[in-house]
Design an enzyme around this catalytic site. Sequence first.
Site, mmCIF file in Angstrom:
data_model
loop_
_atom_site.group_PDB
_atom_site.id
_atom_site.type_symbol
_atom_site.label_atom_id
_atom_site.label_comp_id
_atom_site.label_asym_id
_atom_site.label_seq_id
_atom_site.Cartn_x
_atom_site.Cartn_y
_atom_site.Cartn_z
ATOM 1 N N THR A 95 19.265 19.729 45.039
ATOM 2 C CA THR A 95 19.650 19.813 43.631
ATOM 3 C C THR A 95 18.959 21.016 42.990
ATOM 4 O OG1 THR A 95 20.029 17.465 43.392
ATOM 5 C CG2 THR A 95 19.153 18.572 41.455
ATOM 6 N N ARG B 34 29.547 7.238 42.039
ATOM 7 C CA ARG B 34 28.102 7.145 41.771
ATOM 8 C C ARG B 34 27.644 8.357 40.928
ATOM 9 N NH1 ARG B 34 23.406 10.594 42.839
ATOM 10 N NH2 ARG B 34 21.597 9.261 43.103
ATOM 11 N N VAL B 35 26.851 8.089 39.912
ATOM 12 C CA VAL B 35 26.271 9.161 39.110
ATOM 13 C C VAL B 35 24.753 9.036 39.173
ATOM 14 C CG1 VAL B 35 26.061 10.132 36.786
ATOM 15 C CG2 VAL B 35 28.261 9.230 37.546
ATOM 16 N N GLY B 36 24.080 10.147 39.408
ATOM 17 C CA GLY B 36 22.620 10.132 39.470
ATOM 18 C C GLY B 36 22.003 10.504 38.127
ATOM 19 N N ASP B 37 20.774 10.987 38.176
ATOM 20 C CA ASP B 37 20.041 11.296 36.942
ATOM 21 C C ASP B 37 20.323 12.689 36.402
ATOM 22 O OD1 ASP B 37 18.745 12.197 39.396
ATOM 23 O OD2 ASP B 37 17.192 12.998 38.084
ATOM 24 N N THR C 113 14.207 16.485 40.078
ATOM 25 C CA THR C 113 14.888 16.298 41.359
ATOM 26 C C THR C 113 14.227 15.142 42.103
ATOM 27 O OG1 THR C 113 15.508 17.293 43.473
ATOM 28 C CG2 THR C 113 13.481 18.111 42.485
ATOM 29 N N GLY C 114 15.035 14.333 42.768
ATOM 30 C CA GLY C 114 14.538 13.167 43.491
ATOM 31 C C GLY C 114 15.636 12.110 43.521
ATOM 32 N N GLY D 171 17.989 9.696 42.289
ATOM 33 C CA GLY D 171 18.470 9.490 40.934
ATOM 34 C C GLY D 171 18.342 8.067 40.442
HETATM 35 N N1 ASP Z 1 18.574 13.616 41.577
HETATM 36 C C1 ASP Z 1 19.727 13.868 42.393
HETATM 37 C C2 ASP Z 1 20.628 12.650 42.361
HETATM 38 O O1 ASP Z 1 20.132 11.551 42.532
HETATM 39 C C3 ASP Z 1 19.394 14.186 43.831
HETATM 40 C C4 ASP Z 1 18.375 15.290 44.047
HETATM 41 O O2 ASP Z 1 17.553 15.585 43.177
HETATM 42 O O3 ASP Z 1 18.393 15.922 45.115
HETATM 43 O O4 ASP Z 1 21.821 12.808 42.229
#
Ligand code: ASP
Length: 266
Positions: free
Chosen positions: A169, A197-200, A220-221, A223
């Site tokens: 990301t 699916r939606v992340g953060d 990043t991490g 979500g």
């Molecule tokens: N935060 C992102 C998500 O969960 C993934 C990532 O940071 O690599 O969509």
Amino acid sequence: MSDFSLMIHGGAGAVREPERFEGALRRIITRGAEVLASDGAALEAVTLCVQLLEDDPLFNAGFGSVLNAQGIAECDAAIMDGRTLSAGAVAGVGCIKNPILLARAIMEKSDHVFLIAPGAEEFARAQGVCCVPASYFQTQERLAQLARAKERSAAALDHDAEATKKLGTVGAVARDKKGNLAAATSTGGMTNKSFGRVGDSAVIGAGVFADNASCAVSCTGVGEHFLRMSPARTVAFLIEDLAMDTKKATDEAQRRLETKSKALAE
Ligand code: ASP
């Protein structure tokens, strides 16, 4: 204090080919720094950096986005202007070349903050934001990565150990010469994620936040953890309301994220 500041990231995790990643990140941050050095706005610098990161297949955003369980890319992105607290976000789009440009268009040309797939894509077409076919994202590398994730029946972060390369990301935060802040984050999410699916990354306060009164943040991490704990907004709160310095505030937000996520896993 220098005239301006700019930070970009290409996702968390181990890097197997550091030279390639460092080279790309250096090239892109240099372009962003040129914007700020020539009196450009923080908002312009973060937009440009994230757009360039999205165009580079090394990263999990835009062109390099990972594929969901159905083999299609669903991209999420968001941008926030710390001067006005305006924000634009987009989620679940599969035909937008640069999701960050669509997030910016939502911020500047709609009455809304957050649009999701088909509505967001219709808005993009009406605004002349560049659209591409789904096949644009279905590269050999991403199809192979999806096949490996399916074998393990798992949704994976792009930079999990399984990945042959780290492709994360992306995000950028900036302060311009006038002291204005801006933040932007963009992602393809997680390989083999469920359809829809939606992340953060696209959620203001979770994966991105900017306020001149405190800070600009891009996360990043995984979500699912970030969505529950709103770490970007937490950092801003700790700085503005509890007068913590940036390092203490980010450490504390991370500590809270890790502690509470651990409780959730138990
Ligand atoms: N935060 C992102 C998500 O969960 C993934 C990532 O940071 O690599 O969509």
